[in-house]
Design an enzyme around this catalytic site. Structure first.
Site, short mmCIF file in Angstrom:
data_model
loop_
_atom_site.label_atom_id
_atom_site.label_comp_id
_atom_site.label_asym_id
_atom_site.label_seq_id
_atom_site.Cartn_x
_atom_site.Cartn_y
_atom_site.Cartn_z
N HIS A 96 0.73 -0.66 -0.10
CA HIS A 96 0.17 -0.29 0.08
C HIS A 96 1.00 0.89 0.20
O HIS A 96 1.56 1.84 0.68
CB HIS A 96 -0.51 -0.22 1.32
N PRO A 118 -4.19 0.47 18.41
CA PRO A 118 -3.74 -0.19 17.40
C PRO A 118 -3.85 1.39 16.30
O PRO A 118 -3.71 0.54 15.09
CB PRO A 118 -5.39 -1.00 16.96
N LYS A 120 1.22 -0.10 15.08
CA LYS A 120 2.29 0.04 15.34
C LYS A 120 3.31 -1.36 16.18
O LYS A 120 4.03 -1.73 16.88
CB LYS A 120 3.11 1.39 16.55
N TYR A 125 4.65 6.55 10.10
CA TYR A 125 3.51 5.94 9.49
C TYR A 125 4.15 4.81 8.60
O TYR A 125 3.64 3.56 9.51
CB TYR A 125 2.56 6.03 8.85
N TYR A 135 -8.59 5.94 7.26
CA TYR A 135 -8.75 6.00 8.50
C TYR A 135 -10.56 7.37 8.44
O TYR A 135 -10.20 7.80 7.62
CB TYR A 135 -7.78 7.00 9.02
C1 PHB Z 1 -6.10 -4.15 10.39
O1 PHB Z 1 -5.46 -4.35 9.56
O2 PHB Z 1 -6.58 -4.50 11.45
C2 PHB Z 1 -5.31 -2.88 10.76
C3 PHB Z 1 -4.95 -2.01 10.07
C4 PHB Z 1 -4.25 -0.45 10.50
C5 PHB Z 1 -4.72 0.15 12.04
C6 PHB Z 1 -5.45 -1.29 13.13
C7 PHB Z 1 -5.48 -2.16 12.19
O3 PHB Z 1 -4.39 0.73 12.30
#
Ligand code: PHB
Ligand code: APR
Length: 389
Positions: free
Chosen positions: A72, A292, A296, A384, A200
């Site tokens: 990505h 989450p 990280k 990130y 997000y």
């Molecule tokens: C996930 O794919 O479970 C996931 C992805 C990004 C995040 C947290 C969880 O920031």
């Protein structure tokens, strides 16, 4: 019995460290309290920093990741009807890889078995002795028999609720914690992802995240009160709430279906200091937890293992304790930066009712600022994709 290194926990941290030591011919045993199937059955995140991918490549366990993982080069942030794309590749020259933690755990377990690495699953009563002496020992029960292992070093990779950190005298350890007043309701579904990159979402009704495991399996989260239970969230309610928080186009194209996993995860920031107590080392969730939001958790376990493996290889191969003495400081320096980033992303994107309308306007103003500032986007992007080791 005796081994050079005794690793407690067969999660990503323990298995990664096990693979590092196997490649260096350092004799190690992994003790895991759960069954292999149980460990493999845990649903966890799956966004890998480029440095984590490089470590897996160096350890010879990146074959399936490259075949099935999704690179990505960016992700979206949706807020106030806007959709801002953070172009990771353009801003940092690097990307992240979407590949489930479950898959990494499987690849590491398979590699360990193939190389004859020693792992005891379903052990109990694990107890640590003498880590403040030159003769540490671990005792445990396996298949009804009590066992005792002498070793040079104990590596506590047994997660937040493990025995390792709990074995450290309170006076010898400092704990830092922030618990957030909400959780993430997560759903896994065999539906095509709503978008080919992560989204997000910062919304009046709360945070949401659109993630994925493959082109046919999606992972979604919505911010929910911690007081709520999973059975208060039938699939229909979950999909309806997610759709309400998504920006126009995504709300229209969201493919829904039966959840194959559904759970609520609490959000916590936690750090223990230091990470070394004589001949006991802590790594991964045994030492720190991140919310989450910044993806990280797994990547910090990988960087801890990178530094810890260097320390152990330094001791056995170069007869040097320099990196061993530096382990705690090196690992914690990167941990605190990732803690800051994860805390900042959480503060920016979640609803904190106690912060009131002024708090909300601060969030929107910061998001507007990021949308208009390449410098701000670069800072976000470099955190990130992962800060250097
Ligand atoms: C996930 O794919 O479970 C996931 C992805 C990004 C995040 C947290 C969880 O920031
Ligand atoms: N004895 C033996 N094993 C134990 C004990 C014990 N007393 N206590 C816990 N364990 C095992 C757990 O069953 C688990 O398999 O230790 C392992 C710890 O694994 P994780 O909790 O996955 O922690 P870690 O390997 O550090 O991985 C961190 O996992 O939770 C995610 O977001 C987190 O991605 C991060 C990653």
């Amino acid at each position: 019995m005796r081994v050079q290194v005794l690793i407690i926990g067969a999660g990503p941290a323990g298995l990664l460290l096990g693979q590092c030591l196997l490649r260096e011919g350092i004799d190690a045993l992994i003790l895991e309290s759960r069954s292999r199937e149980y460990v493999l059955g845990r649903i966890r995140a799956g966004v890998l920093e480029s440095a984590t991918v490089a470590l897996l490549e160096r350890l010879g366990v990146a074959g399936r990741l490259h075949a099935e993982g999704l690179a990505h080069e960016g992700f979206d942030i949706a807020f106030a009807g806007e959709r801002l794309r953070i172009d990771l590749a353009a801003l940092t020259g690097r990307s992240v890889t979407v590949y489930g933690q479950t898959e990494i755990t499987k690849d590491l377990m398979d590699a360990r078995d193939a190389a004859g690495g020693k792992t005891s699953y379903e052990v109990s009563d694990v107890a640590i002795e003498g880590f403040d002496t030159d003769h540490p020992r671990v005792t445990y029960t396996h298949k009804g028999n009590s066992q005792s292992i002498d070793c040079d070093f104990i590596c506590g990779c047994d997660g937040f609720h493990g025995v390792s950190r709990a074995s450290v005298p309170p006076a010898a350890i400092r704990l830092y914690e922030r618990v957030y007043p909400f959780g993430w309701m997560g759903v896994l579904s065999d539906t095509p992802p709503v978008h080919d990159e992560l989204i997000y979402v910062s919304h009046e009704r709360g945070f949401a995240l659109c993630s994925q495991r493959s082109r046919t399996r999606s992972r979604y989260y919505v911010q929910c009160p911690l007081s709520e239970q999973v059975d208060e969230w039938p699939d229909e309610r979950f999909w309806a709430e997610l759709r309400r928080r998504l920006p126009g186009e995504a709300a229209k194209t969201l493919a829904t279906g039966p959840s194959i996993e559904k759970s609520i995860a609490p959000l916590r920031s936690f750090v223990a200091e230091p990470l070394r107590f004589g001949r006991l080392f802590l790594a991964g969730d045994a030492a720190h937890i991140v919310p989450p939001t910044g993806a990280k958790g797994l990547n910090l376990a990988a960087s801890d293992v990178y530094y810890l493996a260097e320390a152990l290889v330094g001791f056995y191969k170069e007869k040097s304790i320099v990196k061993m003495d530096q382990y705690s400081a090196r690992a914690l320096s990167r941990v605190w930066k990732a803690e800051r980033f994860s805390w900042w992303m959480t503060k920016l994107l979640h609803r904190f009712p106690e912060e009131g309308e002024f708090g909300r306007r601060m969030q929107l103003a910061e998001l507007e600022y990021i949308a208009g500032s390449r410098a701000a986007q670069t800072a976000l992007a470099e955190n990130y994709v992962g800060l250097p080791y």
